[in-house]
Scaffold this motif. Sequence first.
Motif, PDB file in Angstrom:
ATOM      1  N   ASP A  51       0.827  -1.209   0.000  1.00  0.00           N
ATOM      2  CA  ASP A  51       0.000   0.000   0.000  1.00  0.00           C
ATOM      3  C   ASP A  51       0.861   1.258   0.000  1.00  0.00           C
ATOM      4  O   ASP A  51       0.571   2.223  -0.719  1.00  0.00           O
ATOM      5  N   LYS A  52       1.931   1.245   0.812  1.00  0.00           N
ATOM      6  CA  LYS A  52       2.815   2.409   0.855  1.00  0.00           C
ATOM      7  C   LYS A  52       3.608   2.538  -0.445  1.00  0.00           C
ATOM      8  O   LYS A  52       3.856   3.643  -0.934  1.00  0.00           O
ATOM      9  N   GLN A  55       1.341   4.114  -2.943  1.00  0.00           N
ATOM     10  CA  GLN A  55       1.228   5.556  -2.724  1.00  0.00           C
ATOM     11  C   GLN A  55       2.451   6.289  -3.273  1.00  0.00           C
ATOM     12  O   GLN A  55       2.322   7.349  -3.900  1.00  0.00           O
ATOM     13  N   TYR A  58       2.310   6.229  -7.110  1.00  0.00           N
ATOM     14  CA  TYR A  58       1.269   7.122  -7.605  1.00  0.00           C
ATOM     15  C   TYR A  58       1.774   8.565  -7.616  1.00  0.00           C
ATOM     16  O   TYR A  58       1.524   9.322  -8.558  1.00  0.00           O
ATOM     17  N   ARG A  59       2.528   8.941  -6.581  1.00  0.00           N
ATOM     18  CA  ARG A  59       3.114  10.284  -6.542  1.00  0.00           C
ATOM     19  C   ARG A  59       4.171  10.432  -7.627  1.00  0.00           C
ATOM     20  O   ARG A  59       4.276  11.489  -8.255  1.00  0.00           O
ATOM     21  N   ASN A 142      -6.611   5.564  -3.634  1.00  0.00           N
ATOM     22  CA  ASN A 142      -6.320   5.338  -2.223  1.00  0.00           C
ATOM     23  C   ASN A 142      -7.539   5.542  -1.325  1.00  0.00           C
ATOM     24  O   ASN A 142      -7.400   5.550  -0.096  1.00  0.00           O
TER      25      ASN A 142
END
Length: 224
Positions: A51-52, A55, A58-59, A142
């Motif tokens: 999950d991290k 993230q 995605y950034r 998210n």
Amino acid sequence: MTPTAKKPDIERITGRYIDAWELFGDEIFSAEELETELLRNRDPEDVPDSDKIDQDLYRVSVLGLVEWFGEGRYRVSIPPESDEEQWSDIIESQVSWVRSEIDARRDERRQKQDEPEERSKDEPEVLEYDGNRYMSAFVGPNSNLNSQARYYQAALSPQDHDGVVLRSYQGVANATTKLAEKICDDEKMSDTDCVYRFEISDEEMADVGDDLEYRVYLKETRLL
């Protein structure tokens, strides 16, 4: 002052881009697959969960270094060793995209300001569908059950709404459907702070300007 000082977590997210290139090259991969490969090559204590990683990637995709395909899947857009011209092309392309998005958002806001009976800044947007009024809830990659439940508890009004409509881009449609199923699971919702309960009423792919928007209409079944 260098640009780095203005971008939080730049070392971590660019490091994630390098991880992706070293392990997958120009192949499409998922955040879970990257986590698995990192666990094979590093101390597990130094490897974040998928999950991290998702993230971070995605950034990175907003910077234009990787392409995002939805559902946690990515591909590196440009190899680290690319020449200066290639880097300039991708940076210029990304800047042009960001500027066009900013211009589009500003145009939308101007149009709303010109509309009569403009709604309050604090009032959620409402879509009317099949004779019912649904409070808008925009969904991203998210979004999760708890954050949605807090929003409904704070903003849903028995006088103004018959339910909620989840809205997302096409690439997040599958994730939106799964989130809708969780929201309509009374047992899962009972673990949140939200007193409302829902069932899926309908779904559609709606034209929004030059794009398509996926919508799932959730009718409130308990209090509204």
